[in-house]
Design a protein around this motif. Structure first.
Motif, PDB file in Angstrom:
ATOM      1  N   ASN A  26       2.865  28.290   6.009  1.00 40.29           N
ATOM      2  CA  ASN A  26       3.854  29.295   5.676  1.00 40.29           C
ATOM      3  C   ASN A  26       3.279  30.347   4.742  1.00 40.29           C
ATOM      4  OD1 ASN A  26       3.891  28.256   3.087  1.00 40.29           O
ATOM      5  ND2 ASN A  26       5.625  26.895   3.519  1.00 40.29           N
ATOM      6  N   GLY A  27       4.062  31.377   4.488  1.00 40.61           N
ATOM      7  CA  GLY A  27       3.570  32.513   3.725  1.00 40.61           C
ATOM      8  C   GLY A  27       3.060  32.117   2.350  1.00 40.61           C
ATOM      9  N   PHE A  28       3.793  31.248   1.702  1.00 35.84           N
ATOM     10  CA  PHE A  28       3.393  30.819   0.366  1.00 35.84           C
ATOM     11  C   PHE A  28       2.028  30.147   0.403  1.00 35.84           C
ATOM     12  CE2 PHE A  28       3.424  27.532  -2.972  1.00 35.84           C
ATOM     13  CZ  PHE A  28       3.529  28.361  -4.081  1.00 35.84           C
ATOM     14  N   SER A  31      -0.764  32.570   0.681  1.00 29.52           N
ATOM     15  CA  SER A  31      -1.109  33.271  -0.548  1.00 29.52           C
ATOM     16  C   SER A  31      -1.917  32.348  -1.470  1.00 29.52           C
ATOM     17  CB  SER A  31       0.152  33.800  -1.237  1.00 29.52           C
ATOM     18  OG  SER A  31       0.719  32.835  -2.094  1.00 29.52           O
ATOM     19  N   GLN A  32      -1.540  31.060  -1.530  1.00 26.41           N
ATOM     20  CA  GLN A  32      -2.289  30.086  -2.325  1.00 26.41           C
ATOM     21  C   GLN A  32      -3.735  30.006  -1.848  1.00 26.41           C
ATOM     22  OE1 GLN A  32      -0.212  29.479  -4.809  1.00 26.41           O
ATOM     23  NE2 GLN A  32      -0.060  27.232  -4.641  1.00 26.41           N
ATOM     24  N   LYS A  35      -5.987  32.897  -2.697  1.00 28.38           N
ATOM     25  CA  LYS A  35      -6.443  32.856  -4.078  1.00 28.38           C
ATOM     26  C   LYS A  35      -7.528  31.801  -4.255  1.00 28.38           C
ATOM     27  CE  LYS A  35      -2.768  34.117  -6.327  1.00 28.38           C
ATOM     28  NZ  LYS A  35      -1.473  33.737  -6.881  1.00 28.38           N
ATOM     29  N   ASP A  46       1.314  39.374  -3.276  1.00 25.25           N
ATOM     30  CA  ASP A  46       2.298  38.809  -2.355  1.00 25.25           C
ATOM     31  C   ASP A  46       3.044  39.916  -1.627  1.00 25.25           C
ATOM     32  OD1 ASP A  46       1.475  36.429  -3.290  1.00 25.25           O
ATOM     33  OD2 ASP A  46       3.144  36.175  -4.698  1.00 25.25           O
ATOM     34  N   GLY A  47       3.200  41.023  -2.332  1.00 25.29           N
ATOM     35  CA  GLY A  47       3.925  42.157  -1.751  1.00 25.29           C
ATOM     36  C   GLY A  47       3.218  42.760  -0.562  1.00 25.29           C
ATOM     37  N   SER A  48       1.910  42.552  -0.457  1.00 24.02           N
ATOM     38  CA  SER A  48       1.196  43.077   0.707  1.00 24.02           C
ATOM     39  C   SER A  48       1.068  42.022   1.796  1.00 24.02           C
ATOM     40  CB  SER A  48      -0.218  43.517   0.319  1.00 24.02           C
ATOM     41  OG  SER A  48      -0.168  44.332  -0.807  1.00 24.02           O
ATOM     42  N   TYR A  50       3.188  39.697   2.931  1.00 23.29           N
ATOM     43  CA  TYR A  50       4.263  39.514   3.921  1.00 23.29           C
ATOM     44  C   TYR A  50       4.319  40.616   4.965  1.00 23.29           C
ATOM     45  CZ  TYR A  50       5.786  35.225   1.849  1.00 23.29           C
ATOM     46  OH  TYR A  50       5.819  33.943   1.434  1.00 23.29           O
ATOM     47  N   TYR A  78       3.667  30.014  10.199  1.00 24.18           N
ATOM     48  CA  TYR A  78       2.953  30.907  11.122  1.00 24.18           C
ATOM     49  C   TYR A  78       1.834  30.145  11.789  1.00 24.18           C
ATOM     50  CZ  TYR A  78       5.342  34.735   8.795  1.00 24.18           C
ATOM     51  OH  TYR A  78       6.287  35.575   8.295  1.00 24.18           O
TER      52      TYR A  78
END
Lengths: 111, 892
Positions: A26-28, A31-32, A35, A46-48, A50, A78
């Motif tokens: 998933n999206g989270f 992002s993890q 990083k 995160d704003g970019s 999604y 996803y």
């Protein structure tokens, strides 16, 4: 608000495709993973993230599915499509050619 | 883009378009989930819940902004692109109203005429307005594609034996009848209507339900003369009865016999593809009552007057039905070898079955279609030419857009979108043109006493056709310019500005357009020339009589139920009265005026002294029955013998006049006067030939010379040779008839020249239609050619300037500039001549008096087109030689 302009145009797509090629997430989680893997070199907010994911979905390269996560929580997962895999190969190839060309230029000896 | 890709993305995009609410909800959920997890993570790192939530939101960079960006990513790009192209295209068109105007005009004419022709085609080929129209078949008697009507006894046999059809019904060709309301006999003669005799199952076979009342019950068709009922047409109902439902049960008089109205046929029934409209239907068994003196038709196997329609039984295929019909036909021939000699049955689908009644119509339709197609092609070429010119002017704009990163495909799409906008607008205007043109075309229907019912309304098929034609046109004319003009050398374009020859390929494209237009125009011009010349020839055809100052008029005595004796007496008195009218030079009679498209009869001929042969091997001849001094009245010169006399008509000694063709084929090299013949039967007395006339035209103008026989009979069908305009005698003839019998109406009043309108109809119609289309094509082509050639010349202004500066004479320049154009024109004309030569055998059968390869027409058309093309080149070329030297040289 930081933009992915830090990244060479199009590379964010490639990175995302690559992550999702490894496993659906998933999206989270993406992002993890960004990083973790790149440390602080690749600054992707995160704003970019999604909008980028949504764009990939729109192109048909990844698909999304609502699933229940390991903690019993519903999340949008996803995963890569066949088209996405092909796209990833193409972009990886391009990237390989581009980066080797640039490094050849950088390594030119100054007269 | 790969189709596979579309497979994935289209549903997604559609979802974003139509299911945006759900998509938005999912987006909300996804982001909230993200925030929760992020907050949890921060909390795990030691922050307070509040602090963690704040940080998480900061990371996301504003929830609303992120959402908006996500929505952006989902936005449906191609639709957006299209809308953008559309708006840009419209803006560009507004900026060049000249281009838009010319293109729209050209296209609306091209598309409009195509739509008009398609509308007519559509009306002719539309399926019947009945349930399951594709199961309806027509059955004709006659072998090998010959399509004849059937006799009633044969129909009864067929209906009894055939297994392939769930229903078989028959109906007759519409016949004239007098129609009157009971109780109003005194109001002069009844109106003339057209009635059809139909079997009791006619309506059930078609599957139509009446608008009011009922249709025939099958048992109403069992016993001759038993049930006098009729079904009237919707039109008769609205015109004569104001659509009053109380018409049911009303008694009306048909040819003087009372019939009860039981129903009104549905409105669209008339237009059900059976082209000729009729006003009412009479059951088959009432044929004798409705048509006085014709009841024998129900029992005679030789009286073929019925059209057979049927419905295939469910599960039976057309080929099975055909196989059965062949077997049945053989059996019917064995059973009645004399009457059914060489009997055959052909089963056609209803759609196929229309063409035997429309000989040549389908083929002529295709010729028309081909010609308007050519007009549309010319229109396309014109607009393509305009687009090429415009694209050149826009090279700088395109160059800049490409250098700013617009993809070539994107620009091509933009240009094609512009083209399609123009063509769609043209198509829309074209619908208007089509409506006007269809109306005009329908006025060209042949001058028949019956109304032709052709439903030429716009329906979805016509609209689809127009849409398709517009789209195809738009793609066709914008494709080439779009690809050509986006293939630009960027640096060259930006540097050189507006000048340059635009590359070899664009030159080729333009040349091809010029050559193509010349070729197509020449083809059109030759076709038009052929038909116009053919009309001229048709008007010179020797008819065998003189049509000037001849008036036709008749009083239908049989409709008023006169006995033979009564009508004989009436006819005699009528002729005497008319003959004594001042200004009447001669008067005679015939039941059928020549060139009516029909004939009184045909029969087998027996020649005195010949070796006997069976009837079916006997030569058949057409014959007319005419009155005394017929040939003098018609202006037909007698080559030998004498004209008919009063005595010939009313005495029992039969005499005949034959034409030259008749004499040549039965008595070659002999004098026919005094020879004897018999008609149809050896039991009748010998007929003596008393006169010989030249061979004229009897059935149609296009016929080859026919044997023709004239016999005598009295008739109320008058032919009057008048001094001066025949129209001024009409009123007095009416009053003569009124005086003789106030119940009789005078019908079929027309001058011979008006009457001939029917015979000349095919020639006139094709000449005017094709003339119109060709003129349209030629003017469009001239416009286009002028534009293209003028442009070609203008592009060379600079070169011309240099040549003149270097000392070239004006003549030299003219020849250089025009030389290239002449080559193109010559090439185009060669192609056009070739195409016309190839097409000539198709149109040949529609021409009178000339072949499809008429040398004069080919030469005339070529000369005319060459002249037009030369003019189109000369004017701009001449202007080029007059250029101010300094202007030309400074051009860059």
């Amino acid at each position: 608000m930081s933009k992915p302009s830090d990244l060479v145009q199009g590379t964010l797509d490639m990175l995302l495709l690559k992550f999702l090629a490894l496993e659906p997430m998933n999206g989270f989680a993406v992002s993890q993973r960004l990083k973790q893997v790149s440390g602080d070199v690749l600054q992707v907010s995160d704003g970019s993230l999604y909008p980028a994911l949504h764009k990939l979905e729109q192109e048909g390269w990844i698909t999304a599915e609502w699933k229940t996560s390991e903690y019993g929580r519903r999340a949008k997962y996803y995963s890569l499509t066949r088209l996405g895999r092909r796209q990833l190969e193409k972009e990886a190839d391009n990237w390989g050619r581009l980066s080797s060309a640039i490094s050849r230029v950088i390594k030119l000896k100054e007269a | 883009m790969r189709p596979e890709h579309w497979l994935f993305t289209i549903p997604l995009r559609l979802r974003s378009l139509f299911r945006w609410a759900q998509a938005d909800q999912e987006l909300n959920d996804e982001l909230r989930d993200h925030l929760e997890r992020k907050t949890e993570e921060y909390v795990a790192q030691g922050m307070t819940q509040e602090e963690g939530h704040r940080r998480a939101r900061l990371d996301l960079g504003g929830i609303e902004q992120t959402k908006e960006k996500c929505r952006d990513a989902r936005r449906v790009n191609w639709i957006q692109d299209f809308v953008q192209d559309l708006r840009f295209g419209l803006r560009m068109l507004r900026k060049s109203p000249g281009f838009a105007g010319v293109a729209l005009l050209t296209l609306s004419l091209g598309i409009g005429f195509n739509t008009a022709i398609f509308t007519l085609f559509n009306a002719l080929t539309r399926p019947l307005n009945v349930p399951e129209p594709d199961r309806v078949v027509r059955i004709f008697s006659g072998r090998l594609g010959a399509a004849y009507e059937m006799s009633y006894p044969n129909y009864v046999d067929l209906r009894r034996s055939a297994q392939s059809f769930s229903e078989l019904a028959v109906y007759s060709f519409p016949q004239p009848m007098s129609f009157g309301l009971v109780g109003r006999e005194s109001t002069a003669a009844g109106a003339r209507v057209w009635g059809t005799v139909a079997s009791g199952n006619y309506f059930t076979t078609l599957g139509v339900t009446p608008a009011v009342g009922r249709t025939f019950a099958p048992d109403e068709d069992q016993i001759p003369g038993s049930l006098p009922v009729i079904v009237i047409s919707h039109r008769l109902w609205t015109e004569k009865f104001n659509g009053d439902p109380r018409v049911i049960g009303l008694t009306v008089k048909l040819n003087g016999y009372p019939f009860q109205v039981i129903g009104v046929a549905p409105d669209r029934m008339l237009r059900a593809g059976l082209l000729l409209s009729n006003d009412l239907w009479v059951p088959m068994m009432m044929e004798g009552e409705a048509m006085p003196g014709q009841s024998f038709k129900l029992t005679s196997r030789n009286e073929t007057f019925l059209n057979v329609i049927g419905r295939l039984r469910p599960g039976v295929t057309l080929s099975q039905a055909r196989a059965e019909a062949t077997t049945l036909a053989n059996r019917m021939e064995r059973e009645y070898p004399k009457e059914n000699h060489q009997f055959g049955l052909s089963v056609l689908t209803e759609r196929e079955g229309r063409t035997p009644f429309l000989p040549g119509v389908e083929q002529f339709g295709w010729i028309l279609f081909a010609l308007v197609g050519l007009v549309l092609l010319i229109a396309c070429a014109n607009v393509a030419g305009l687009m090429l010119v415009r694209a050149l002017a826009r090279r700088k704009e395109l160059g800049i857009r490409m250098s700013l990163g617009a993809g070539r495909w994107r620009l091509v799409r933009q240009l094609i979108t512009e083209g399609v906008i123009v063509s769609l607008c043209g198509g829309l205007l074209g619908l208007g043109v089509a409506a006007l043109a269809t109306d005009t075309l329908l006025k060209f229907t042949p001058p028949l006493p019956l109304e032709i019912s052709l439903d030429a309304s716009l329906d979805h098929r016509v609209l689809l056709f127009t849409l398709g034609a517009s789209l195809a046109t738009g793609l066709l004319f914008s494709m080439l310019p779009a690809f050509r003009s986006t293939k630009v050398d960027l640096t060259g374009t930006l540097k050189a500005g507006d000048v340059g020859f635009g590359g070899r390929s664009r030159l080729l494209a333009r040349d091809a357009l010029v050559v193509g237009q010349i070729a197509v125009s020449l083809l059109l011009l030759i076709m038009a020339g052929l038909f116009v010349r053919s009309l001229g020839k048709a008007q010179q055809i020797n008819l065998g009589f003189d049509p000037t100052n001849r008036l036709l008029a008749s009083a239908d005595t049989f409709l008023a139920r006169y006995s033979d004796e009564q009508s004989r007496e009436f006819d005699k008195r009528l002729l005497e009265e008319v003959r004594s009218m001042p200004g009447v030079i001669d008067v005679s009679s015939t039941a059928f005026a020549p060139l009516s498209g029909g004939y009184l009869g045909d029969g087998h001929v027996y020649i005195e002294g010949e070796t006997p042969v069976p009837d079916y091997e006997r030569p058949k001849v057409y014959y007319d029955r005419v009155g005394a001094s017929f040939f003098r009245t018609m202006g037909t010169p007698l080559q030998a013998g004498r004209d008919f006399t009063e005595n010939d008509v009313y005495s029992s000694t039969p005499v005949a006049v034959v034409n030259q063709m008749f004499a040549d084929s039965f008595w070659p090299g002999q004098n026919p006067i005094g020879k004897h013949i018999k008609l149809n039967s050896t039991d009748t007395p010998w007929i003596e030939v008393v006169g010989l006339v030249p061979t004229g035209k009897y059935l149609s103008l296009g016929e080859s010379p026919q044997r023709h026989l004239f016999l005598t009979d009295h008739s109320s069908g008058l032919i009057i040779h008048t001094s001066g305009d025949p129209h001024q005698y009409i009123q007095s003839i009416r009053s003569v008839v009124q005086r003789l019998d106030p119940n009789l109406a005078v019908a079929n009043v027309e001058t011979m020249n008006e009457h001939l309108g029917f015979a000349f109809y095919p020639a006139r119609m094709s000449a005017s239609l094709l003339g119109l289309f060709s003129m349209l094509g030629l003017s469009l082509a001239t416009l286009g050619l002028y534009g293209l050639l003028a442009f070609v010349v203008r592009r060379r202004t600079h070169e011309v300037g240099i040549r003149i500066a270097l000392g070239a004479s004006k003549g030299d320049v003219l020849s250089v500039v025009m030389g290239q154009g002449l080559l193109l024109v010559a090439l185009g004309m060669a192609l056009g001549l070739g195409a016309a030569y190839a097409a000539s055998h198709v149109v040949g059968s529609f021409l009178y008096g000339i072949g499809g390869r008429d040398f004069f027409t080919f030469a005339e058309a070529s000369l005319l087109l060459a002249a037009v093309a030369l003019l189109a080149m000369y004017v701009p070329a001449r202007r080029a030689t007059r250029v101010d030297l300094m202007v030309a040289l400074r051009y860059e």
